[in-house]
Design a protein around this motif. Structure first.
Motif, PDB file in Angstrom:
ATOM      1  N   ALA A   1       0.869  -1.225  -0.314  1.00 22.31           N
ATOM      2  CA  ALA A   1      -0.244  -0.224  -0.263  1.00 22.31           C
ATOM      3  C   ALA A   1       0.689   1.097   0.311  1.00 22.31           C
ATOM      4  O   ALA A   1       0.400   2.219  -0.863  1.00 22.31           O
ATOM      5  CB  ALA A   1      -0.994   0.276   1.116  1.00 22.31           C
ATOM      6  N   ASP A   2       2.273   1.306   0.176  1.00 19.06           N
ATOM      7  CA  ASP A   2       2.601   2.751   0.402  1.00 19.06           C
ATOM      8  C   ASP A   2       3.919   2.811  -0.485  1.00 19.06           C
ATOM      9  O   ASP A   2       4.853   3.647  -0.709  1.00 19.06           O
ATOM     10  CB  ASP A   2       3.428   2.588   1.860  1.00 19.06           C
ATOM     11  CG  ASP A   2       4.611   0.955   2.051  1.00 19.06           C
ATOM     12  OD1 ASP A   2       3.963  -0.126   1.012  1.00 19.06           O
ATOM     13  OD2 ASP A   2       4.977   0.989   2.813  1.00 19.06           O
ATOM     14  N   ILE A   3       3.103   2.224  -1.562  1.00 19.15           N
ATOM     15  CA  ILE A   3       4.666   2.110  -2.854  1.00 19.15           C
ATOM     16  C   ILE A   3       4.615   3.229  -3.686  1.00 19.15           C
ATOM     17  O   ILE A   3       2.876   3.626  -3.648  1.00 19.15           O
ATOM     18  CB  ILE A   3       3.886   1.179  -4.138  1.00 19.15           C
ATOM     19  CG1 ILE A   3       5.569   1.192  -4.810  1.00 19.15           C
ATOM     20  CG2 ILE A   3       3.117   1.370  -4.094  1.00 19.15           C
ATOM     21  CD1 ILE A   3       5.858  -0.335  -5.653  1.00 19.15           C
ATOM     22  N   ASP A   4       5.878   4.291  -3.481  1.00 19.65           N
ATOM     23  CA  ASP A   4       5.813   5.304  -4.138  1.00 19.65           C
ATOM     24  C   ASP A   4       5.377   5.861  -5.570  1.00 19.65           C
ATOM     25  O   ASP A   4       6.178   4.730  -6.351  1.00 19.65           O
ATOM     26  CB  ASP A   4       6.872   5.700  -3.503  1.00 19.65           C
ATOM     27  CG  ASP A   4       6.794   7.441  -3.963  1.00 19.65           C
ATOM     28  OD1 ASP A   4       5.821   8.195  -4.467  1.00 19.65           O
ATOM     29  OD2 ASP A   4       8.391   8.084  -3.745  1.00 19.65           O
ATOM     30  N   SER A   5       4.897   6.673  -6.376  1.00 14.92           N
ATOM     31  CA  SER A   5       4.767   6.396  -7.904  1.00 14.92           C
ATOM     32  C   SER A   5       5.495   7.318  -8.178  1.00 14.92           C
ATOM     33  O   SER A   5       6.289   6.343  -9.595  1.00 14.92           O
ATOM     34  CB  SER A   5       3.366   7.695  -8.221  1.00 14.92           C
ATOM     35  OG  SER A   5       4.102   8.238  -7.964  1.00 14.92           O
ATOM     36  N   GLU A   6       6.651   7.736  -7.517  1.00 12.78           N
ATOM     37  CA  GLU A   6       8.120   7.994  -8.075  1.00 12.78           C
ATOM     38  C   GLU A   6       8.723   6.716  -8.200  1.00 12.78           C
ATOM     39  O   GLU A   6       9.775   6.782  -8.857  1.00 12.78           O
ATOM     40  CB  GLU A   6       8.746   9.604  -7.002  1.00 12.78           C
ATOM     41  CG  GLU A   6       8.082  10.613  -7.660  1.00 12.78           C
ATOM     42  CD  GLU A   6       8.754  11.832  -6.735  1.00 12.78           C
ATOM     43  OE1 GLU A   6      10.276  11.315  -5.988  1.00 12.78           O
ATOM     44  OE2 GLU A   6       7.881  12.227  -5.896  1.00 12.78           O
ATOM     45  N   ASP A   7       8.501   5.833  -7.359  1.00 16.51           N
ATOM     46  CA  ASP A   7       9.428   4.427  -8.012  1.00 16.51           C
ATOM     47  C   ASP A   7       9.668   3.653  -8.657  1.00 16.51           C
ATOM     48  O   ASP A   7      10.807   3.197  -9.271  1.00 16.51           O
ATOM     49  CB  ASP A   7       9.396   4.051  -5.574  1.00 16.51           C
ATOM     50  CG  ASP A   7      10.187   4.095  -4.961  1.00 16.51           C
ATOM     51  OD1 ASP A   7      11.124   5.491  -4.397  1.00 16.51           O
ATOM     52  OD2 ASP A   7       9.709   4.004  -3.593  1.00 16.51           O
ATOM     53  N   ILE A   8       8.037   3.605  -8.470  1.00 15.14           N
ATOM     54  CA  ILE A   8       7.774   2.824 -10.145  1.00 15.14           C
ATOM     55  C   ILE A   8       8.382   3.550 -11.294  1.00 15.14           C
ATOM     56  O   ILE A   8       8.795   2.316 -12.264  1.00 15.14           O
ATOM     57  CB  ILE A   8       6.160   3.141 -10.659  1.00 15.14           C
ATOM     58  CG1 ILE A   8       5.714   1.637  -9.243  1.00 15.14           C
ATOM     59  CG2 ILE A   8       5.570   2.322 -11.322  1.00 15.14           C
ATOM     60  CD1 ILE A   8       4.120   2.024  -8.075  1.00 15.14           C
ATOM     61  N   GLN A   9       8.164   4.960 -11.258  1.00 15.96           N
ATOM     62  CA  GLN A   9       8.909   6.061 -12.219  1.00 15.96           C
ATOM     63  C   GLN A   9      10.061   5.554 -12.606  1.00 15.96           C
ATOM     64  O   GLN A   9      10.412   5.300 -13.925  1.00 15.96           O
ATOM     65  CB  GLN A   9       8.237   6.958 -12.698  1.00 15.96           C
ATOM     66  CG  GLN A   9       9.015   8.148 -13.314  1.00 15.96           C
ATOM     67  CD  GLN A   9       8.076   9.548 -13.686  1.00 15.96           C
ATOM     68  OE1 GLN A   9       7.677   9.916 -12.255  1.00 15.96           O
ATOM     69  NE2 GLN A   9       7.779   9.931 -14.592  1.00 15.96           N
ATOM     70  N   THR A  10      10.967   5.709 -11.287  1.00 16.83           N
ATOM     71  CA  THR A  10      12.124   6.143 -11.501  1.00 16.83           C
ATOM     72  C   THR A  10      12.741   4.043 -11.840  1.00 16.83           C
ATOM     73  O   THR A  10      13.602   4.132 -12.862  1.00 16.83           O
ATOM     74  CB  THR A  10      13.162   5.724 -10.214  1.00 16.83           C
ATOM     75  OG1 THR A  10      12.490   6.570 -10.163  1.00 16.83           O
ATOM     76  CG2 THR A  10      14.342   5.418 -10.044  1.00 16.83           C
TER      77      THR A  10
END
Length: 134
Positions: free
Chosen positions: A45-54
């Motif tokens: 639940a705490d995954i950051d969209s910036e982490d996915i984008q990176t």
């Protein structure tokens, strides 16, 4: 039809991962194989969209690296709720990888004891040979 060698690369965009990618491409060229690029994020639940984008940008870079060298490849962004080390081992089994190549970073002994090491998990648990590069 002859099956191609599958070289799985755990790619996180680091300098060590770039070295691993370079070696994986050389192995794929030498053995007429393909490179499977994997990036693992723990997820939840705490995954950051910036982490996915990176992660997507890192994989796009690795794809371009393979494409420029005319090496067959595929990419996988794994968000399956387990640690990267566990995810890499599991995915290597699923895709029947013949070899795993991954970069390692230098850490102090205390840091390894406290935080663990994804590379250590992969080395100890993988069904196939694991090559690490710095």
């Amino acid at each position: 039809m002859e099956e191609k060698m599958i070289v799985l690369v755990a790619f996180d965009g680091s300098k060590a991962a770039n070295e691993a990618l370079s070696l994986a491409v050389k192995h794929a060229e030498a053995f007429k194989g393909k490179v499977v690029l994997v990036r693992s994020l723990k997820g939840g639940a705490d995954i950051d969209s910036e982490d996915i984008q990176t992660a997507e940008q890192d994989l796009a870079y690795a794809e371009q690296f393979c494409r420029e060298r005319s090496v067959p490849f595929e990419t996988h962004l794994l968000v399956r709720g387990c640690s990267p080390g566990e995810d890499i081992v599991r995915f290597a089994e699923e895709c029947r990888a013949d070899e795993i190549i991954m970069g390692v970073r230098r850490r102090s002994r205390v840091s390894k004891m406290v935080f663990g090491s994804n590379a250590r998990h992969v080395i100890l648990e993988a069904h196939c040979p694991v090559v690490t590069v710095k």
